[in-house]
Design an enzyme around this catalytic site. Structure first.
Site, PDB file in Angstrom:
ATOM      1  N   GLY A   1       2.519  -8.752   3.342  1.00 26.72           N
ATOM      2  CA  GLY A   1       3.723  -9.378   2.846  1.00 26.72           C
ATOM      3  C   GLY A   1       4.960  -8.528   3.031  1.00 26.72           C
ATOM      4  N   MET A   2       4.849  -7.220   2.797  1.00 28.37           N
ATOM      5  CA  MET A   2       6.022  -6.365   2.847  1.00 28.37           C
ATOM      6  C   MET A   2       5.785  -5.042   3.575  1.00 28.37           C
ATOM      7  SD  MET A   2       7.743  -6.875  -0.913  1.00 28.37           S
ATOM      8  CE  MET A   2       8.386  -8.468  -1.433  1.00 28.37           C
ATOM      9  N   ALA A   3       4.608  -4.878   4.164  1.00 25.22           N
ATOM     10  CA  ALA A   3       4.304  -3.623   4.865  1.00 25.22           C
ATOM     11  C   ALA A   3       3.458  -3.918   6.094  1.00 25.22           C
ATOM     12  CB  ALA A   3       3.573  -2.656   3.931  1.00 25.22           C
ATOM     13  N   GLU A   4       3.476  -2.986   7.026  1.00 23.76           N
ATOM     14  CA  GLU A   4       2.643  -3.100   8.212  1.00 23.76           C
ATOM     15  C   GLU A   4       1.813  -1.836   8.369  1.00 23.76           C
ATOM     16  OE1 GLU A   4       4.894  -3.457  11.784  1.00 23.76           O
ATOM     17  OE2 GLU A   4       6.194  -1.743  11.369  1.00 23.76           O
TER      18      GLU A   4
ATOM     19  N   LYS B   1       0.725   3.246   6.746  1.00 21.19           N
ATOM     20  CA  LYS B   1       1.167   2.033   6.059  1.00 21.19           C
ATOM     21  C   LYS B   1       2.657   2.188   5.819  1.00 21.19           C
ATOM     22  CE  LYS B   1       0.198  -0.775   1.932  1.00 21.19           C
ATOM     23  NZ  LYS B   1      -0.652  -0.879   0.712  1.00 21.19           N
TER      24      LYS B   1
ATOM     25  N   ASP C   1      -6.301  -4.868  -9.151  1.00 20.04           N
ATOM     26  CA  ASP C   1      -6.268  -5.783  -8.011  1.00 20.04           C
ATOM     27  C   ASP C   1      -7.547  -5.672  -7.181  1.00 20.04           C
ATOM     28  OD1 ASP C   1      -5.109  -7.778  -6.486  1.00 20.04           O
ATOM     29  OD2 ASP C   1      -4.009  -6.405  -5.193  1.00 20.04           O
TER      30      ASP C   1
END
Length: 250
Positions: free
Chosen positions: A22-25, A44, A151
Site C-alpha cells: 500500500g505505501m512501500a515497495e 523495504k 497483525d
C-alpha cells in the site's frame, strides 16, 4: 526518476524489484562492504508519494525501532534503518521462500485444500516461538517491553524453502518503546479477519491478541477456510462474540 535494478541506494546495490504494498515497495539488494564483501538483504522503502505522510512514516519508524531490538530465528531480522534522498528504508533479512498465504493458495490449486496436520502444526508452533520471544522481551533494566504484533496473518508469515518460519512486519506493533504506546479507544488496526474479540471491539490489546490470531491462522491451515466471512462489520461483530464454527464441524 524511478529506481532500476543495478542502481546504488545508499550502501546497497538494488538487484531486483520484488513488489509493492500500500505505501512501500521491496527490493532484493546487496550490501556493498569493503574488500568486495557483499550480503544479500531485502530493502523495504517508503514510496515517494508517502514520504510526507506523517502517520505512515511514524508507523514505519515504529517498525524499525521495535524490529531492531529483536533477534530470534522465527523473526525476520532488521539490519539497518535510515534515509536515502529523503526516503526512509529498512534493510532486512532476505528470506528465500514465500508468504504462507501464497503457499496455501498454491496448495489449493494442486488439489490440497488443507495443509497436512504435521505441517500446519509445525508452522503454528514456529510462529508461537517467535511471538513468545517478542512478548517476553525486556529492556536493560528487566522491565517488560510489552511488544504485541497485532497483525499476525498468513500475509505476515514467511516460510523459507528450507522450512524456516519467519514473522515479518511489526509496523503496527504496540510496544512501550513506541511513542504512541496506548491504543486510542475505538481505534482498530490490523487485518479484521484475524482480530481478537478485544481488538474487534477497539479495546486495549496484549499478547493474547497474537495468540488468538495464531489460532485463526492454524484454523485456516487445517480447515482450508477462514472461520468467518462477510462484510467487515459482520465479521467484526461475529469475532467479537466468538461466533464461528468449531474446526471439527468444518
Amino acid at each position: 526518476m524511478a529506481l532500476q535494478p543495478g542502481d546504488t541506494f545508499g550502501r546497497y546495490e538494488l538487484v531486483s524489484w520484488l513488489g509493492r504494498g500500500g505505501m512501500a515497495e521491496t527490493w532484493r539488494a546487496r550490501l556493498l562492504g569493503d574488500a568486495g564483501v557483499t550480503k544479500s538483504v531485502l530493502i523495504k522503502k517508503v514510496l515517494p508519494e508517502f514520504v510526507a505522510d506523517e502517520a505512515f512514516v511514524s508507523m514505519f519508524v515504529n517498525e524499525a525501532r521495535i524490529s531492531a531490538t529483536l533477534s530470534h530465528g522465527n523473526i525476520a531480522q532488521v539490519f539497518d534503518f535510515g534515509r536515502v534522498d529523503g526516503q526512509f528504508f529498512l534493510a532486512m533479512e532476505l528470506v528465500d521462500g514465500a508468504p504462507l498465504h501464497r503457499i496455501m493458495k498454491r496448495a489449493a490449486k494442486t488439489g490440497l485444500p488443507r495443509l497436512p496436520i504435521p505441517i500446519a502444526t509445525y508452522i503454528a508452533l514456529e510462529i508461537s516461538r517467535g511471538l513468545h520471544y517478542a512478548h517476553t522481551r525486556t529492556d536493560d533494566k528487566g522491565v517488560p517491553l510489552g511488544i504485541v504484533h497485532r497483525d499476525i496473518s498468513p500475509d505476515n508469515v514467511l516460510v523459507s524453502y528450507e522450512g524456516q518460519v519467519k514473522i515479518v512486519d511489526f509496523g503496527i506493533a504496540k510496544a512501550r518503546m513506541a511513542r504512541n504506546f496506548q491504543t486510542e479507544p475505538g481505534v482498530v488496526k490490523g487485518k479484521y479477519l484475524f482480530f481478537s474479540p478485544e481488538q474487534a471491539r477497539g479495546h486495549e490489546v496484549d499478547a493474547r491478541t497474537d495468540v488468538w490470531a495464531t489460532g485463526l491462522v492454524l484454523y485456516e491451515m487445517l480447515c482450508g477456510q477462514q472461520p468467518v466471512s462477510g462484510s467487515q462489520a459482520a465479521v467484526m461483530m461475529r469475532m467479537a462474540n466468538g461466533e464461528f464454527p468449531a474446526p471439527r464441524t468444518v
